[in-house]
Design a protein around this motif. Structure first.
Motif, PDB file in Angstrom:
ATOM      1  N   ALA A   1       3.458   3.592  -1.892  1.00 29.86           N
ATOM      2  CA  ALA A   1       4.055   3.853  -3.195  1.00 29.86           C
ATOM      3  C   ALA A   1       5.583   3.853  -3.114  1.00 29.86           C
TER       4      ALA A   1
ATOM      5  N   VAL B   1       6.680   0.255  -3.186  1.00 30.03           N
ATOM      6  CA  VAL B   1       6.510  -0.277  -4.541  1.00 30.03           C
ATOM      7  C   VAL B   1       7.655   0.215  -5.428  1.00 30.03           C
TER       8      VAL B   1
ATOM      9  N   HIS C   1       0.621  -1.272  -6.600  1.00 27.42           N
ATOM     10  CA  HIS C   1       0.301  -0.354  -5.509  1.00 27.42           C
ATOM     11  C   HIS C   1      -1.131  -0.632  -5.070  1.00 27.42           C
TER      12      HIS C   1
ATOM     13  N   ASP D   1       0.815  -1.214   0.000  1.00 24.60           N
ATOM     14  CA  ASP D   1       0.000   0.000   0.000  1.00 24.60           C
ATOM     15  C   ASP D   1       0.849   1.266   0.000  1.00 24.60           C
TER      16      ASP D   1
END
Length: 133
Positions: A95, A98, A110, A93
């Motif tokens: 960014a 990710v 994401h 969750d």
């Protein structure tokens, strides 16, 4: 060919629809996809006991000494799965996390909603997401 799914705990599996993702992970494992839990938590404890059945490996930053978004923790997780980092997908969750996974060579998803995450996983791993998931 993608061969591994790496999932964050807080924010992904704690999502109200988290059990839907666990069902998808079961199907993925039945199809030979390796699965890992990767958390920046200090240690596994109850989470390890509760979720171990869905994952081939569980990696907790507090136990391995490196945390997301460091590229090193994504490579370590792929090594523990026994697959190349380039064949793994991270679901997180954050960014920033990710982006760290992508920099390490993984595909990044994401997580903003379970419906979107399952749609992305279904596109990346055809056949693992049923219409009921």
């Amino acid at each position: 060919m993608l061969r591994g799914i790496v999932v964050d705990y807080a924010g992904v599996l704690t999502d109200v629809d988290g059990p839907r993702l666990l069902d998808v992970l079961d199907t993925a494992r039945d199809q030979g996809v390796r699965t890992a839990l990767l958390s920046n938590a200090a240690g596994g404890g109850a989470v390890r006991r509760r979720l171990a059945g869905w994952f081939d490996t569980l990696v907790f930053s507090g136990e391995v000494g490196v945390a997301k978004p460091s590229e090193e923790v994504f490579r370590l997780t792929a090594d523990r799965l026994g697959v190349p980092v380039s064949t793994c997908v991270l679901v997180d969750d954050s960014a920033v996390n990710v982006a760290g996974a992508v920099a390490a060579g993984m595909v990044g998803v994401h997580h903003t909603s379970m419906a979107d995450t399952l749609a992305e996983l279904g596109a990346l791993f055809p056949g693992i997401v049923s219409e009921n998931a």
